[in-house]
Design a protein around this motif. Sequence first.
Motif, mmCIF file in Angstrom:
data_model
loop_
_atom_site.group_PDB
_atom_site.id
_atom_site.type_symbol
_atom_site.label_atom_id
_atom_site.label_comp_id
_atom_site.label_asym_id
_atom_site.label_seq_id
_atom_site.Cartn_x
_atom_site.Cartn_y
_atom_site.Cartn_z
ATOM 1 N N ASN A 105 -57.918 33.052 39.268
ATOM 2 C CA ASN A 105 -58.575 31.918 39.906
ATOM 3 C C ASN A 105 -58.473 30.623 39.103
ATOM 4 O O ASN A 105 -58.647 29.545 39.621
ATOM 5 C CB ASN A 105 -60.063 32.217 40.107
ATOM 6 C CG ASN A 105 -60.244 33.334 41.109
ATOM 7 O OD1 ASN A 105 -59.407 33.517 41.995
ATOM 8 N ND2 ASN A 105 -61.315 34.084 40.956
ATOM 9 N N MET A 106 -58.236 30.856 37.806
ATOM 10 C CA MET A 106 -58.228 29.688 36.929
ATOM 11 C C MET A 106 -57.057 28.780 37.271
ATOM 12 O O MET A 106 -55.986 29.250 37.660
ATOM 13 C CB MET A 106 -58.063 30.140 35.477
ATOM 14 C CG MET A 106 -59.215 30.926 34.953
ATOM 15 S SD MET A 106 -60.456 29.900 34.217
ATOM 16 C CE MET A 106 -59.740 29.616 32.620
ATOM 17 N N PRO A 107 -57.266 27.498 37.098
ATOM 18 C CA PRO A 107 -56.127 26.604 37.259
ATOM 19 C C PRO A 107 -55.058 26.934 36.216
ATOM 20 O O PRO A 107 -55.391 27.335 35.112
ATOM 21 C CB PRO A 107 -56.717 25.210 37.018
ATOM 22 C CG PRO A 107 -58.070 25.393 36.466
ATOM 23 C CD PRO A 107 -58.507 26.786 36.743
ATOM 24 N N SER A 108 -53.815 26.822 36.568
ATOM 25 C CA SER A 108 -52.740 27.203 35.670
ATOM 26 C C SER A 108 -52.801 26.338 34.406
ATOM 27 O O SER A 108 -53.207 25.178 34.441
ATOM 28 C CB SER A 108 -51.380 27.052 36.337
ATOM 29 O OG SER A 108 -51.219 25.710 36.741
ATOM 30 N N GLY A 109 -52.355 26.902 33.326
ATOM 31 C CA GLY A 109 -52.394 26.171 32.063
ATOM 32 C C GLY A 109 -53.624 26.489 31.234
ATOM 33 O O GLY A 109 -53.703 26.138 30.084
ATOM 34 N N GLU A 110 -54.607 27.166 31.874
ATOM 35 C CA GLU A 110 -55.808 27.519 31.109
ATOM 36 C C GLU A 110 -55.997 29.019 31.064
ATOM 37 O O GLU A 110 -57.095 29.540 31.124
ATOM 38 C CB GLU A 110 -57.025 26.867 31.747
ATOM 39 C CG GLU A 110 -57.227 25.441 31.291
ATOM 40 C CD GLU A 110 -58.491 24.852 31.868
ATOM 41 O OE1 GLU A 110 -59.535 25.503 31.771
ATOM 42 O OE2 GLU A 110 -58.397 23.760 32.436
ATOM 43 N N LYS A 111 -54.894 29.705 30.977
ATOM 44 C CA LYS A 111 -54.960 31.177 30.993
ATOM 45 C C LYS A 111 -55.668 31.703 29.743
ATOM 46 O O LYS A 111 -55.427 31.227 28.635
ATOM 47 C CB LYS A 111 -53.553 31.738 31.031
ATOM 48 C CG LYS A 111 -52.967 31.722 32.418
ATOM 49 C CD LYS A 111 -51.581 32.320 32.370
ATOM 50 C CE LYS A 111 -50.839 32.009 33.648
ATOM 51 N NZ LYS A 111 -49.415 32.271 33.489
ATOM 52 N N ASN A 112 -56.509 32.692 29.960
ATOM 53 C CA ASN A 112 -57.099 33.379 28.817
ATOM 54 C C ASN A 112 -56.146 34.461 28.362
ATOM 55 O O ASN A 112 -55.313 34.929 29.119
ATOM 56 C CB ASN A 112 -58.430 34.029 29.206
ATOM 57 C CG ASN A 112 -59.501 32.986 29.295
ATOM 58 O OD1 ASN A 112 -59.394 31.931 28.684
ATOM 59 N ND2 ASN A 112 -60.531 33.263 30.089
ATOM 60 N N GLU A 113 -56.344 34.853 27.125
ATOM 61 C CA GLU A 113 -55.445 35.897 26.639
ATOM 62 C C GLU A 113 -55.933 37.251 27.093
ATOM 63 O O GLU A 113 -57.120 37.521 27.090
ATOM 64 C CB GLU A 113 -55.387 35.842 25.111
ATOM 65 C CG GLU A 113 -54.296 34.891 24.672
ATOM 66 C CD GLU A 113 -54.290 34.714 23.170
ATOM 67 O OE1 GLU A 113 -54.610 35.668 22.462
ATOM 68 O OE2 GLU A 113 -53.980 33.597 22.734
ATOM 69 N N TYR B 113 -61.038 44.356 27.197
ATOM 70 C CA TYR B 113 -61.392 42.955 27.372
ATOM 71 C C TYR B 113 -61.366 42.648 28.865
ATOM 72 O O TYR B 113 -60.444 43.039 29.568
ATOM 73 C CB TYR B 113 -60.390 42.057 26.656
ATOM 74 C CG TYR B 113 -60.626 42.001 25.171
ATOM 75 C CD1 TYR B 113 -61.517 41.078 24.646
ATOM 76 C CD2 TYR B 113 -59.983 42.883 24.309
ATOM 77 C CE1 TYR B 113 -61.745 41.025 23.286
ATOM 78 C CE2 TYR B 113 -60.216 42.845 22.959
ATOM 79 C CZ TYR B 113 -61.100 41.914 22.446
ATOM 80 O OH TYR B 113 -61.331 41.861 21.104
ATOM 81 N N MET B 114 -62.354 41.980 29.350
ATOM 82 C CA MET B 114 -62.359 41.634 30.762
ATOM 83 C C MET B 114 -62.126 40.138 30.893
ATOM 84 O O MET B 114 -62.681 39.340 30.149
ATOM 85 C CB MET B 114 -63.705 41.978 31.379
ATOM 86 C CG MET B 114 -63.669 41.935 32.884
ATOM 87 S SD MET B 114 -65.305 42.139 33.561
ATOM 88 C CE MET B 114 -66.001 40.546 33.256
#
Lengths: 85, 410
Positions: free
Chosen positions: B402-410, B390-391
Amino acid sequence: MNGKINILEHELVPKHEVVPPEEAVDLLKKLGIEPWQLPWMSADDPVVKAIGAKPGDIVRIIRKSPTAGVFVAYRYVVVEVTKKS
Amino acid sequence: MNSPHNVEEEIDALLEKIKSEITPQLFEEVSKKLKEAVKKRRLRLDQASKIVEEVVKNYYRSLVDPGEAVGTITAQSIGEPSTQMTLRVFHYAGVREYNVTLGLPRLIEIVDARRQPETPIMEIYLTDDVKHDLEKVKEIARQIESTYIENIAEEFGIDYTEGVAIVKLDREMLIDKGVTVEMVIEVLKEAGIGEVEISSEDPYEIKVYLSEEYLDPVKIEKLRAKILQTQVKGIRNIKKTIIQKRGNEYVIIAEGSNLEEVMKIPGVDWRKIYTNNIHEIERVLGIEAARAAIIREIKNTLDDQGLDVDIRHIMLLADMMTWTGHVRQVGRMGIAGEKPSVLARATFETTVQKLVESAITGEEDTLPSITENIIIGQVIPVGTGLVRVYMNPSFNKKGEENMPSGEKNE
Protein backbone atom coordinates in the motif's frame (compact mmCIF):
# COMPACT_ATOMS: atom_id res chain seq x y z
CA MET A 1 71.79 -3.20 10.53
CA ASN A 2 69.52 -2.73 13.49
CA GLY A 3 68.22 0.57 12.17
CA LYS A 4 65.80 2.91 13.80
CA ILE A 5 63.07 1.39 15.88
CA ASN A 6 59.85 1.13 13.96
CA ILE A 7 57.15 -0.73 15.83
CA LEU A 8 55.32 -1.47 12.59
CA GLU A 9 58.11 -3.87 11.69
CA HIS A 10 57.85 -5.83 14.91
CA GLU A 11 57.00 -9.50 14.60
CA LEU A 12 53.81 -9.18 16.63
CA VAL A 13 52.40 -6.20 14.74
CA PRO A 14 50.38 -7.12 11.65
CA LYS A 15 50.12 -4.83 8.64
CA HIS A 16 47.89 -1.82 9.32
CA GLU A 17 46.59 0.64 6.75
CA VAL A 18 44.00 3.40 6.74
CA VAL A 19 41.01 2.66 4.55
CA PRO A 20 40.26 5.67 2.31
CA PRO A 21 36.84 7.21 3.05
CA GLU A 22 35.28 6.24 -0.32
CA GLU A 23 36.29 2.65 0.19
CA ALA A 24 35.11 2.75 3.79
CA VAL A 25 31.58 3.62 2.69
CA ASP A 26 31.45 0.64 0.33
CA LEU A 27 32.93 -1.59 2.97
CA LEU A 28 30.34 -0.69 5.60
CA LYS A 29 27.59 -1.21 3.06
CA LYS A 30 28.95 -4.61 2.18
CA LEU A 31 29.14 -5.65 5.83
CA GLY A 32 25.78 -4.04 6.56
CA ILE A 33 26.93 -2.32 9.74
CA GLU A 34 27.62 1.04 11.26
CA PRO A 35 31.28 1.91 11.93
CA TRP A 36 30.92 1.63 15.72
CA GLN A 37 29.97 -2.01 15.33
CA LEU A 38 33.49 -2.79 14.21
CA PRO A 39 36.10 -3.58 16.85
CA TRP A 40 37.63 -0.39 18.16
CA MET A 41 41.11 0.92 18.36
CA SER A 42 42.14 3.78 20.59
CA ALA A 43 43.44 6.97 18.97
CA ASP A 44 46.27 6.76 21.51
CA ASP A 45 47.33 3.37 20.21
CA PRO A 46 51.01 3.50 19.18
CA VAL A 47 50.25 1.91 15.81
CA VAL A 48 47.47 4.40 15.08
CA LYS A 49 49.93 7.19 15.74
CA ALA A 50 52.59 5.53 13.60
CA ILE A 51 50.36 5.23 10.53
CA GLY A 52 48.78 8.61 11.13
CA ALA A 53 45.17 7.51 11.44
CA LYS A 54 42.61 9.94 12.88
CA PRO A 55 39.60 9.24 15.06
CA GLY A 56 36.75 8.18 12.77
CA ASP A 57 39.05 6.38 10.36
CA ILE A 58 38.72 2.72 9.64
CA VAL A 59 41.95 0.77 9.76
CA ARG A 60 42.44 -2.36 7.74
CA ILE A 61 44.50 -5.00 9.49
CA ILE A 62 46.01 -7.80 7.48
CA ARG A 63 46.79 -10.56 9.91
CA LYS A 64 48.51 -13.84 9.39
CA SER A 65 46.12 -16.44 10.60
CA PRO A 66 46.96 -20.05 11.41
CA THR A 67 43.58 -21.17 10.09
CA ALA A 68 42.90 -18.95 7.09
CA GLY A 69 46.41 -18.01 5.99
CA VAL A 70 45.68 -14.33 5.66
CA PHE A 71 42.77 -12.66 7.38
CA VAL A 72 41.62 -9.12 6.85
CA ALA A 73 40.11 -7.40 9.86
CA TYR A 74 38.96 -3.86 10.42
CA ARG A 75 39.08 -1.58 13.41
CA TYR A 76 37.40 1.75 13.99
CA VAL A 77 39.62 4.44 15.44
CA VAL A 78 37.94 6.05 18.43
CA VAL A 79 38.92 8.68 20.95
CA GLU A 80 39.93 7.19 24.29
CA VAL A 81 37.11 4.82 25.04
CA THR A 82 37.45 3.07 28.34
CA LYS A 83 39.33 5.26 30.75
CA LYS A 84 41.49 2.93 32.67
CA SER A 85 41.39 3.41 36.38
CA MET B 1 45.85 -37.51 -25.50
CA ASN B 2 45.96 -35.06 -22.64
CA SER B 3 49.47 -33.82 -22.16
CA PRO B 4 50.17 -33.12 -18.45
CA HIS B 5 51.12 -29.56 -19.26
CA ASN B 6 47.73 -28.91 -20.76
CA VAL B 7 45.91 -30.40 -17.81
CA GLU B 8 47.80 -28.12 -15.47
CA GLU B 9 46.61 -25.09 -17.35
CA GLU B 10 43.07 -26.37 -17.33
CA ILE B 11 43.27 -26.89 -13.59
CA ASP B 12 44.49 -23.37 -13.13
CA ALA B 13 41.48 -22.13 -15.06
CA LEU B 14 39.25 -24.32 -12.94
CA LEU B 15 40.74 -23.01 -9.72
CA GLU B 16 40.60 -19.41 -10.84
CA LYS B 17 36.80 -19.64 -10.75
CA ILE B 18 36.70 -20.63 -7.09
CA LYS B 19 39.53 -18.37 -5.94
CA SER B 20 37.26 -15.74 -4.47
CA GLU B 21 35.19 -18.31 -2.62
CA ILE B 22 37.82 -20.04 -0.51
CA THR B 23 40.66 -18.84 1.68
CA PRO B 24 44.08 -18.18 0.14
CA GLN B 25 45.68 -20.88 2.24
CA LEU B 26 43.20 -23.49 1.10
CA PHE B 27 43.56 -22.33 -2.47
CA GLU B 28 47.32 -22.83 -2.40
CA GLU B 29 46.96 -26.26 -0.91
CA VAL B 30 44.39 -27.49 -3.41
CA SER B 31 46.36 -26.09 -6.29
CA LYS B 32 49.57 -27.76 -5.15
CA LYS B 33 48.02 -31.12 -4.42
CA LEU B 34 46.05 -31.28 -7.65
CA LYS B 35 49.12 -30.56 -9.73
CA GLU B 36 51.03 -33.21 -7.87
CA ALA B 37 48.27 -35.71 -8.50
CA VAL B 38 48.27 -34.90 -12.18
CA LYS B 39 51.95 -35.70 -12.40
CA LYS B 40 52.06 -38.74 -10.19
CA ARG B 41 48.68 -40.37 -10.58
CA ARG B 42 47.59 -39.17 -13.99
CA LEU B 43 44.57 -37.37 -12.66
CA ARG B 44 42.08 -36.56 -15.39
CA LEU B 45 40.45 -33.21 -15.80
CA ASP B 46 36.93 -34.39 -15.03
CA GLN B 47 38.20 -35.95 -11.82
CA ALA B 48 40.01 -32.76 -10.90
CA SER B 49 36.87 -30.79 -11.52
CA LYS B 50 34.97 -33.08 -9.16
CA ILE B 51 37.61 -32.66 -6.50
CA VAL B 52 37.45 -28.89 -6.78
CA GLU B 53 33.70 -29.02 -6.45
CA GLU B 54 34.02 -31.21 -3.37
CA VAL B 55 36.56 -28.81 -1.85
CA VAL B 56 34.23 -25.86 -2.20
CA LYS B 57 31.33 -27.87 -0.81
CA ASN B 58 33.38 -29.01 2.16
CA TYR B 59 34.65 -25.52 2.76
CA TYR B 60 31.13 -24.16 3.01
CA ARG B 61 30.14 -27.06 5.24
CA SER B 62 32.98 -26.27 7.64
CA LEU B 63 31.96 -22.66 8.09
CA VAL B 64 30.18 -21.66 11.25
CA ASP B 65 26.42 -21.67 10.81
CA PRO B 66 24.53 -18.45 11.37
CA GLY B 67 23.29 -18.38 14.94
CA GLU B 68 25.86 -20.83 16.22
CA ALA B 69 26.69 -20.04 19.85
CA VAL B 70 30.42 -19.71 19.27
CA GLY B 71 31.04 -17.90 22.53
CA THR B 72 29.48 -20.63 24.62
CA ILE B 73 31.40 -23.29 22.73
CA THR B 74 34.61 -21.35 23.26
CA ALA B 75 33.91 -21.00 26.97
CA GLN B 76 33.33 -24.72 27.29
CA SER B 77 36.26 -25.69 25.10
CA ILE B 78 38.70 -23.67 27.14
CA GLY B 79 36.99 -24.19 30.49
CA GLU B 80 36.83 -27.95 30.46
CA PRO B 81 40.52 -28.63 29.76
CA SER B 82 41.49 -25.94 32.28
CA THR B 83 39.89 -27.94 35.07
CA GLN B 84 42.35 -30.70 34.33
CA MET B 85 45.37 -28.50 34.66
CA THR B 86 47.56 -29.33 37.55
CA LEU B 87 48.17 -26.64 40.09
CA ARG B 88 51.92 -26.79 39.87
CA VAL B 89 53.21 -23.27 40.20
CA PHE B 90 56.61 -23.49 41.78
CA HIS B 91 57.86 -26.64 40.19
CA TYR B 92 60.03 -26.17 37.23
CA ALA B 93 60.97 -29.00 34.98
CA GLY B 94 64.51 -30.01 34.13
CA VAL B 95 67.30 -27.49 34.05
CA ARG B 96 65.19 -24.39 33.85
CA GLU B 97 67.02 -21.74 35.80
CA TYR B 98 64.21 -19.29 36.03
CA ASN B 99 60.76 -19.51 37.48
CA VAL B 100 57.72 -18.91 35.31
CA THR B 101 54.10 -19.10 36.29
CA LEU B 102 52.56 -21.99 34.43
CA GLY B 103 49.28 -23.78 34.08
CA LEU B 104 46.06 -22.59 35.64
CA PRO B 105 47.51 -19.64 37.59
CA ARG B 106 49.06 -18.28 34.40
CA LEU B 107 45.86 -18.83 32.41
CA ILE B 108 43.86 -16.96 35.05
CA GLU B 109 46.44 -14.21 34.97
CA ILE B 110 46.00 -13.77 31.22
CA VAL B 111 42.21 -13.76 31.14
CA ASP B 112 42.09 -11.46 34.17
CA ALA B 113 44.34 -9.05 32.27
CA ARG B 114 46.52 -8.42 35.29
CA ARG B 115 48.55 -5.29 35.05
CA GLN B 116 51.72 -7.06 36.08
CA PRO B 117 52.26 -10.78 35.59
CA GLU B 118 53.53 -12.66 38.63
CA THR B 119 56.71 -13.62 36.83
CA PRO B 120 57.46 -11.20 34.01
CA ILE B 121 59.90 -12.72 31.53
CA MET B 122 61.44 -11.24 28.42
CA GLU B 123 62.90 -13.11 25.53
CA ILE B 124 65.57 -10.94 23.98
CA TYR B 125 66.77 -11.96 20.56
CA LEU B 126 69.91 -10.43 19.17
CA THR B 127 70.94 -9.11 15.82
CA ASP B 128 72.84 -11.31 13.38
CA ASP B 129 76.22 -9.72 14.03
CA VAL B 130 76.28 -10.53 17.75
CA LYS B 131 74.05 -13.52 18.29
CA HIS B 132 76.78 -16.13 17.72
CA ASP B 133 79.39 -14.41 19.84
CA LEU B 134 79.07 -15.40 23.48
CA GLU B 135 81.32 -12.61 24.74
CA LYS B 136 79.32 -9.88 23.03
CA VAL B 137 76.09 -11.47 24.20
CA LYS B 138 77.37 -11.45 27.76
CA GLU B 139 78.24 -7.79 27.36
CA ILE B 140 74.70 -6.94 26.24
CA ALA B 141 73.22 -9.04 29.03
CA ARG B 142 75.29 -7.08 31.52
CA GLN B 143 74.02 -3.82 30.07
CA ILE B 144 70.44 -4.95 30.45
CA GLU B 145 70.60 -6.48 33.91
CA SER B 146 70.01 -3.84 36.52
CA THR B 147 72.45 -3.64 39.39
CA TYR B 148 71.68 -1.96 42.69
CA ILE B 149 74.15 -1.06 45.40
CA GLU B 150 72.82 -3.85 47.58
CA ASN B 151 73.93 -6.36 44.90
CA ILE B 152 77.55 -5.24 44.99
CA ALA B 153 77.99 -4.14 48.61
CA GLU B 154 79.85 -6.41 50.94
CA GLU B 155 79.10 -4.35 54.00
CA PHE B 156 76.93 -1.37 54.69
CA GLY B 157 76.66 0.69 57.79
CA ILE B 158 75.71 4.10 59.06
CA ASP B 159 77.78 5.80 61.72
CA TYR B 160 75.20 7.82 63.60
CA THR B 161 77.59 9.85 65.69
CA GLU B 162 79.60 11.14 62.76
CA GLY B 163 76.80 11.08 60.25
CA VAL B 164 78.65 8.92 57.77
CA ALA B 165 77.30 6.08 55.66
CA ILE B 166 79.94 3.53 54.75
CA VAL B 167 79.56 1.25 51.73
CA LYS B 168 82.15 -1.46 51.35
CA LEU B 169 82.08 -2.94 47.87
CA ASP B 170 82.64 -6.57 46.98
CA ARG B 171 85.52 -6.83 44.52
CA GLU B 172 84.37 -10.05 42.91
CA MET B 173 80.84 -8.81 42.43
CA LEU B 174 82.13 -5.64 40.84
CA ILE B 175 83.98 -7.62 38.19
CA ASP B 176 81.10 -10.01 37.70
CA LYS B 177 78.58 -7.22 37.15
CA GLY B 178 81.00 -5.04 35.20
CA VAL B 179 80.77 -2.10 37.57
CA THR B 180 83.62 0.19 38.59
CA VAL B 181 84.03 2.08 41.85
CA GLU B 182 83.82 5.35 39.90
CA MET B 183 80.36 4.41 38.62
CA VAL B 184 79.14 3.82 42.15
CA ILE B 185 80.52 7.15 43.30
CA GLU B 186 78.87 8.84 40.33
CA VAL B 187 75.40 7.52 41.15
CA LEU B 188 75.79 8.27 44.82
CA LYS B 189 76.70 11.84 44.00
CA GLU B 190 73.65 12.12 41.78
CA ALA B 191 71.43 10.83 44.56
CA GLY B 192 72.22 14.09 46.37
CA ILE B 193 72.41 12.82 49.91
CA GLY B 194 75.79 14.26 50.81
CA GLU B 195 79.49 14.45 50.08
CA VAL B 196 80.96 11.26 48.63
CA GLU B 197 84.58 10.20 48.93
CA ILE B 198 86.75 7.10 48.88
CA SER B 199 88.10 6.01 52.22
CA SER B 200 91.81 6.62 52.70
CA GLU B 201 92.44 3.11 54.07
CA ASP B 202 90.61 1.04 51.46
CA PRO B 203 90.02 1.87 47.79
CA TYR B 204 86.83 -0.19 47.83
CA GLU B 205 85.27 1.63 50.75
CA ILE B 206 83.08 4.61 50.01
CA LYS B 207 82.10 7.14 52.62
CA VAL B 208 79.06 9.34 52.28
CA TYR B 209 79.02 12.36 54.59
CA LEU B 210 75.33 12.87 55.05
CA SER B 211 73.83 16.31 54.92
CA GLU B 212 72.03 17.74 57.98
CA GLU B 213 68.50 16.94 56.92
CA TYR B 214 69.15 13.19 56.82
CA LEU B 215 70.58 13.00 60.31
CA ASP B 216 67.13 12.79 61.88
CA PRO B 217 67.04 9.32 63.53
CA VAL B 218 63.54 8.74 62.17
CA LYS B 219 64.60 9.26 58.61
CA ILE B 220 67.82 7.37 58.83
CA GLU B 221 66.24 3.95 58.29
CA LYS B 222 64.59 5.19 55.14
CA LEU B 223 67.94 6.51 54.03
CA ARG B 224 69.49 3.09 54.43
CA ALA B 225 66.91 1.64 52.02
CA LYS B 226 67.40 4.53 49.65
CA ILE B 227 71.13 4.01 49.38
CA LEU B 228 70.86 0.26 48.99
CA GLN B 229 68.20 0.62 46.30
CA THR B 230 70.23 3.09 44.27
CA GLN B 231 70.54 1.80 40.74
CA VAL B 232 74.09 1.70 39.47
CA LYS B 233 73.38 0.61 35.93
CA GLY B 234 71.12 -1.47 33.72
CA ILE B 235 67.46 -1.20 32.91
CA ARG B 236 64.78 -0.76 35.51
CA ASN B 237 62.77 -3.84 36.45
CA ILE B 238 65.17 -6.31 34.85
CA LYS B 239 66.28 -8.36 37.81
CA LYS B 240 68.32 -11.09 36.26
CA THR B 241 69.48 -12.25 32.86
CA ILE B 242 70.19 -15.74 31.67
CA ILE B 243 71.90 -16.58 28.40
CA GLN B 244 70.43 -19.54 26.60
CA LYS B 245 71.58 -21.31 23.51
CA ARG B 246 68.82 -21.95 21.00
CA GLY B 247 70.00 -23.79 17.94
CA ASN B 248 73.18 -21.99 17.02
CA GLU B 249 72.28 -18.59 18.39
CA TYR B 250 72.26 -17.13 21.87
CA VAL B 251 69.13 -15.67 23.38
CA ILE B 252 68.92 -13.61 26.55
CA ILE B 253 66.12 -14.48 28.92
CA ALA B 254 65.43 -11.68 31.35
CA GLU B 255 63.51 -11.87 34.59
CA GLY B 256 61.45 -8.73 34.76
CA SER B 257 60.17 -6.76 31.84
CA ASN B 258 60.78 -3.37 30.30
CA LEU B 259 60.02 -3.58 26.60
CA GLU B 260 60.47 0.08 25.76
CA GLU B 261 63.97 0.42 27.19
CA VAL B 262 65.36 -2.94 26.14
CA MET B 263 64.34 -2.28 22.53
CA LYS B 264 66.68 0.70 22.50
CA ILE B 265 69.80 -1.28 23.44
CA PRO B 266 72.11 -1.68 20.43
CA GLY B 267 72.56 -5.30 19.41
CA VAL B 268 69.04 -6.26 20.47
CA ASP B 269 66.79 -7.41 17.66
CA TRP B 270 63.79 -5.24 18.45
CA ARG B 271 61.76 -6.89 15.71
CA LYS B 272 61.62 -10.16 17.60
CA ILE B 273 61.82 -9.11 21.24
CA TYR B 274 59.05 -10.56 23.36
CA THR B 275 57.63 -10.17 26.84
CA ASN B 276 54.86 -12.01 28.63
CA ASN B 277 53.47 -8.74 29.99
CA ILE B 278 50.48 -8.17 27.73
CA HIS B 279 49.72 -4.67 28.99
CA GLU B 280 53.24 -3.61 28.16
CA ILE B 281 52.88 -4.98 24.65
CA GLU B 282 49.63 -3.05 24.27
CA ARG B 283 51.30 0.14 25.43
CA VAL B 284 54.37 -0.15 23.23
CA LEU B 285 53.23 -2.11 20.18
CA GLY B 286 49.49 -1.51 20.05
CA ILE B 287 46.32 -3.48 20.47
CA GLU B 288 46.82 -5.84 17.54
CA ALA B 289 50.15 -6.96 18.93
CA ALA B 290 48.46 -7.47 22.30
CA ARG B 291 45.88 -9.67 20.59
CA ALA B 292 48.63 -11.74 19.01
CA ALA B 293 50.40 -11.98 22.37
CA ILE B 294 47.25 -13.15 24.16
CA ILE B 295 46.80 -15.90 21.60
CA ARG B 296 50.43 -16.91 21.85
CA GLU B 297 50.47 -16.91 25.65
CA ILE B 298 47.26 -18.89 26.08
CA LYS B 299 48.27 -21.36 23.39
CA ASN B 300 51.67 -21.89 24.99
CA THR B 301 50.19 -22.28 28.46
CA LEU B 302 47.74 -24.91 27.26
CA ASP B 303 50.32 -26.70 25.10
CA ASP B 304 52.72 -26.89 28.04
CA GLN B 305 50.10 -28.83 29.93
CA GLY B 306 49.48 -31.13 26.99
CA LEU B 307 46.01 -29.79 26.36
CA ASP B 308 44.78 -29.51 22.81
CA VAL B 309 42.38 -26.63 22.34
CA ASP B 310 41.53 -25.43 18.86
CA ILE B 311 43.22 -22.13 18.09
CA ARG B 312 39.93 -20.63 16.86
CA HIS B 313 38.53 -20.63 20.39
CA ILE B 314 41.58 -18.81 21.66
CA MET B 315 41.38 -16.35 18.79
CA LEU B 316 37.76 -15.57 19.61
CA LEU B 317 38.68 -15.02 23.25
CA ALA B 318 41.52 -12.68 22.28
CA ASP B 319 39.20 -10.82 19.91
CA MET B 320 36.69 -10.26 22.70
CA MET B 321 39.39 -9.16 25.12
CA THR B 322 40.74 -6.54 22.70
CA TRP B 323 37.39 -5.44 21.25
CA THR B 324 37.31 -2.01 22.84
CA GLY B 325 40.82 -1.10 21.79
CA HIS B 326 42.25 -1.93 25.19
CA VAL B 327 42.93 -5.24 26.83
CA ARG B 328 40.09 -5.92 29.21
CA GLN B 329 39.59 -8.87 31.46
CA VAL B 330 37.00 -11.55 30.97
CA GLY B 331 35.46 -11.23 34.42
CA ARG B 332 33.10 -8.91 36.20
CA MET B 333 35.15 -5.78 35.53
CA GLY B 334 35.46 -6.49 31.82
CA ILE B 335 33.52 -8.46 29.26
CA ALA B 336 30.96 -9.95 31.64
CA GLY B 337 30.46 -6.62 33.36
CA GLU B 338 29.73 -4.74 30.16
CA LYS B 339 26.89 -6.88 28.92
CA PRO B 340 23.92 -4.74 27.96
CA SER B 341 21.42 -6.74 30.00
CA VAL B 342 20.96 -6.21 33.74
CA LEU B 343 19.85 -9.78 34.35
CA ALA B 344 22.81 -11.19 32.48
CA ARG B 345 25.20 -9.14 34.58
CA ALA B 346 23.45 -10.13 37.77
CA THR B 347 23.78 -13.81 36.89
CA PHE B 348 27.53 -13.49 36.97
CA GLU B 349 29.14 -12.23 40.17
CA THR B 350 27.76 -9.86 42.86
CA THR B 351 24.09 -10.39 42.03
CA VAL B 352 22.53 -8.15 44.66
CA GLN B 353 24.88 -5.27 44.03
CA LYS B 354 24.21 -5.33 40.28
CA LEU B 355 20.44 -5.41 40.78
CA VAL B 356 20.53 -2.56 43.28
CA GLU B 357 22.72 -0.45 41.01
CA SER B 358 20.45 -0.87 38.02
CA ALA B 359 17.36 -0.25 40.14
CA ILE B 360 18.81 3.05 41.31
CA THR B 361 19.62 4.18 37.80
CA GLY B 362 16.31 2.89 36.45
CA GLU B 363 17.87 0.67 33.84
CA GLU B 364 15.81 -1.10 31.25
CA ASP B 365 16.40 -4.66 30.09
CA THR B 366 15.42 -5.41 26.53
CA LEU B 367 16.40 -9.07 26.91
CA PRO B 368 18.80 -9.07 23.99
CA SER B 369 20.86 -12.11 24.85
CA ILE B 370 20.89 -15.69 26.08
CA THR B 371 21.21 -15.64 29.85
CA GLU B 372 18.35 -13.26 30.55
CA ASN B 373 16.04 -15.18 28.24
CA ILE B 374 16.81 -18.40 30.08
CA ILE B 375 15.94 -16.70 33.36
CA ILE B 376 12.48 -15.75 32.18
CA GLY B 377 12.00 -18.95 30.21
CA GLN B 378 11.87 -17.62 26.69
CA VAL B 379 13.38 -19.05 23.54
CA ILE B 380 17.01 -18.03 23.45
CA PRO B 381 18.28 -16.13 20.42
CA VAL B 382 20.65 -18.84 19.24
CA GLY B 383 20.44 -21.09 16.20
CA THR B 384 16.86 -21.39 15.02
CA GLY B 385 15.81 -19.20 17.94
CA LEU B 386 17.58 -16.33 16.26
CA VAL B 387 15.06 -16.18 13.46
CA ARG B 388 12.26 -13.72 14.01
CA VAL B 389 9.17 -12.95 12.05
CA TYR B 390 8.98 -9.42 10.84
CA MET B 391 5.63 -8.09 9.75
CA ASN B 392 5.31 -5.33 7.31
CA PRO B 393 2.08 -3.55 8.15
CA SER B 394 2.07 -1.84 4.81
CA PHE B 395 1.27 -5.07 2.98
CA ASN B 396 -2.40 -5.96 2.67
CA LYS B 397 -3.87 -9.44 2.65
CA LYS B 398 -3.21 -10.06 -0.99
CA GLY B 399 0.42 -9.23 -0.51
CA GLU B 400 0.22 -5.99 -2.36
CA GLU B 401 1.99 -3.02 -1.06
CA ASN B 402 0.00 0.00 0.00
CA MET B 403 2.92 2.24 0.61
CA PRO B 404 3.82 4.74 -2.03
CA SER B 405 6.78 3.46 -4.03
CA GLY B 406 10.18 4.58 -2.85
CA GLU B 407 9.32 4.10 0.82
CA LYS B 408 9.59 0.36 0.98
CA ASN B 409 10.35 -1.18 4.33
CA GLU B 410 12.89 -3.89 4.52
